[in-house]
Motif scaffolding. Structure first.
Motif, mmCIF file in Angstrom:
data_model
loop_
_atom_site.group_PDB
_atom_site.id
_atom_site.type_symbol
_atom_site.label_atom_id
_atom_site.label_comp_id
_atom_site.label_asym_id
_atom_site.label_seq_id
_atom_site.Cartn_x
_atom_site.Cartn_y
_atom_site.Cartn_z
ATOM 1 N N VAL A 27 10.248 -32.815 28.083
ATOM 2 C CA VAL A 27 8.825 -33.080 27.882
ATOM 3 C C VAL A 27 8.297 -32.293 26.684
ATOM 4 N N LEU A 28 8.672 -31.011 26.640
ATOM 5 C CA LEU A 28 8.221 -30.190 25.513
ATOM 6 C C LEU A 28 8.799 -30.692 24.201
ATOM 7 N N GLU A 29 10.064 -31.143 24.233
ATOM 8 C CA GLU A 29 10.652 -31.689 23.019
ATOM 9 C C GLU A 29 9.914 -32.946 22.571
ATOM 10 N N GLY A 30 9.560 -33.809 23.560
ATOM 11 C CA GLY A 30 8.794 -35.005 23.202
ATOM 12 C C GLY A 30 7.434 -34.659 22.605
ATOM 13 N N LEU A 31 6.747 -33.648 23.200
ATOM 14 C CA LEU A 31 5.462 -33.229 22.647
ATOM 15 C C LEU A 31 5.626 -32.645 21.250
ATOM 16 N N ALA A 32 6.699 -31.874 21.086
ATOM 17 C CA ALA A 32 6.935 -31.298 19.762
ATOM 18 C C ALA A 32 7.223 -32.377 18.722
ATOM 19 N N ASN A 33 7.993 -33.378 19.106
ATOM 20 C CA ASN A 33 8.292 -34.460 18.168
ATOM 21 C C ASN A 33 7.058 -35.289 17.841
ATOM 22 N N ALA A 34 6.169 -35.425 18.837
ATOM 23 C CA ALA A 34 4.961 -36.219 18.626
ATOM 24 C C ALA A 34 3.773 -35.364 18.189
ATOM 25 N N GLY A 35 4.017 -34.084 17.919
ATOM 26 C CA GLY A 35 2.905 -33.196 17.583
ATOM 27 C C GLY A 35 2.145 -33.642 16.361
ATOM 28 N N ARG A 36 2.851 -34.005 15.300
ATOM 29 C CA ARG A 36 2.174 -34.414 14.074
ATOM 30 C C ARG A 36 1.378 -35.695 14.296
ATOM 31 N N ASP A 37 2.002 -36.676 14.994
ATOM 32 C CA ASP A 37 1.285 -37.922 15.249
ATOM 33 C C ASP A 37 0.090 -37.686 16.158
#
Length: 420
Positions: free
Chosen positions: A284-294
């Protein structure tokens, strides 16, 4: 005429011829070396001459041999002096091939032998062109090998005033120092060899580190002004930190208490469960990190919807902006946009969208005209209806005012009692 007379005339004629020859030669006579020697190299057909600028010709003379790889290939034909530089002209055989940047040195055939002029290619191997007639070997490519006199003179200096007599004292002291310590000395030499080998293996890293230090030194030199300002402000920063010493100490103590509490919670709740939870939350944290910029871009667009912030910066050039919206809320447009694919969209797109929904045929039915079966007056009004017999659980009871019949308030009863 007697033989004595003929002999006298021949001697006189020979003397006269010698006088004439010497008179014709004049001051050009420098001894036998001034005349070309028969059989010398470089005097045949096809021979060519080159010029060499020499810093010193030592004891070399005309007709001295010229060698290439210890082979005589020519001879010296002339020597003169120009501006304290010896100009030597040599004649080479036709088959001699040397590069145009050849070198020349005066050497000695043996320890007590004669001197000669040696020609050889450049020592660095960078050969250029071909040596031909009329070429000049300049002063920077000419020299002299050490002569026997120079070698003996240097050796005499070493043997007399060079401290050679002290070698015996040095050797004696060295033997005294190593006496009984041969094994230790050998071990030291082995360790020294290991150290030197390790340094040699790390030579590239050492060079890279030195280059990095050089770059760091240059950067520090370029930031001298910044470092000076930082050092000037350092006392104020230290004073500020000293004033906040109690708060920093309290923060560190609180951080230690927080760590203890966290350890207690982990021990009480089971360390493996916490590890499993952290492992589960990692995706979940990895997904949030990947989507952080968007996500940040979307949040910035939500604040200024429907225009992005980047567009507003270019669109809005003052304190106010006017927005005009033309909204098409007709049924066909709604059916093609917001209500597309829904039941309302399909219904509004047809005739019902223009004329309205068709009325429900049962919406205005008269409840008094419905054909409802009459219940048995003797039956228990609270008994469940007999569904098998066709009873209707929703039918009114005998006492229901809406029930038809004599006892109820149905339409028949209203009709009978109306004349009264």
């Amino acid at each position: 005429m007697s033989d004595r007379t003929h002999r006298s005339r021949a001697l006189a004629a020979g003397a006269l011829g010698g006088i004439v020859l010497l008179t014709g030669a004049g001051c050009a006579w420098d001894g036998l070396n001034s005349l070309p020697l028969p059989g010398a190299q470089g005097n045949g057909d096809g021979a060519y001459e080159i010029t060499i600028e020499m810093p010193n010709v030592t004891t070399i003379t005309r007709n001295s041999p010229v060698r290439v790889n210890d082979v005589n290939v020519g001879s010296i034909t002339a020597m003169r002096v120009e501006d304290y530089t010896a100009i030597v002209t040599v004649s080479l055989n036709e088959d001699v091939r040397l590069p145009a940047n050849a070198h020349a040195k005066i050497g000695q055939t043996s320890l007590l032998g004669s001197q000669h002029l040696e020609l050889f290619p450049p020592p660095d191997g960078d050969e250029q062109g071909t040596l031909s007639a009329g070429d000049v070997i300049p002063l920077e490519r000419a020299g002299v090998y050490p002569t026997t006199e120079q070698t003996l003179s240097a050796l005499s200096v070493v043997l007399t005033d060079g401290g050679l007599a002290q070698f015996e004292t040095i050797a004696k002291e060295f033997n005294t120092a190593l006496d009984g310590r041969e094994l230790d000395t050998r071990e030291v030499i082995n360790q020294l060899e290991t150290t030197v080998s390790g340094l040699d293996d790390q030579r590239a890293d050492i060079i890279a580190a030195m280059e990095g230090l050089d770059r760091l030194a240059r950067q520090i030199d370029e930031q001298n002004d910044t470092l000076a300002r930082a050092l000037a402000q350092m006392p104020e920063a230290v004073s500020l930190v000293n004033g906040q010493k109690q708060q920093l100490t309290t923060a560190l103590v609180s951080l230690g208490d927080f760590g203890n509490k966290a350890n207690q919670i982990i021990d009480a709740g089971g360390g493996q469960d916490l590890v499993d939870n952290l492992r589960d939350i990692t995706p979940v944290l990895e997904g949030l990190a990947n989507a952080g910029r968007d996500m940040t871009r979307v949040m910035s667009s939500l604040i200024t919807f429907p225009f992005p912030q980047a567009g507003i910066d270019n669109f809005l050039r003052g304190d106010y902006a006017n927005l005009y919206i033309h909204a098409d809320a007709t049924m066909p447009r709604l059916a093609e946009s917001l209500l597309l694919g829904t039941e309302f969209g399909n219904r509004m797109a047809g005739v019902e969208g223009y004329l309205g929904l068709a009325p429900n045929p049962l919406a205005s039915a008269d409840p008094f005209s419905l054909d409802i079966p009459r219940p048995d007056p003797q039956a228990d009004p609270y008994a469940a209806p007999d569904l098998a017999a066709g009873g209707d659980p929703a039918a009114p009871g005998p006492d229901d005012p809406a029930a038809p019949g004599p006892g109820g308030g149905g339409p028949d009863a209203a009709t009978e009692e109306a004349p009264r």
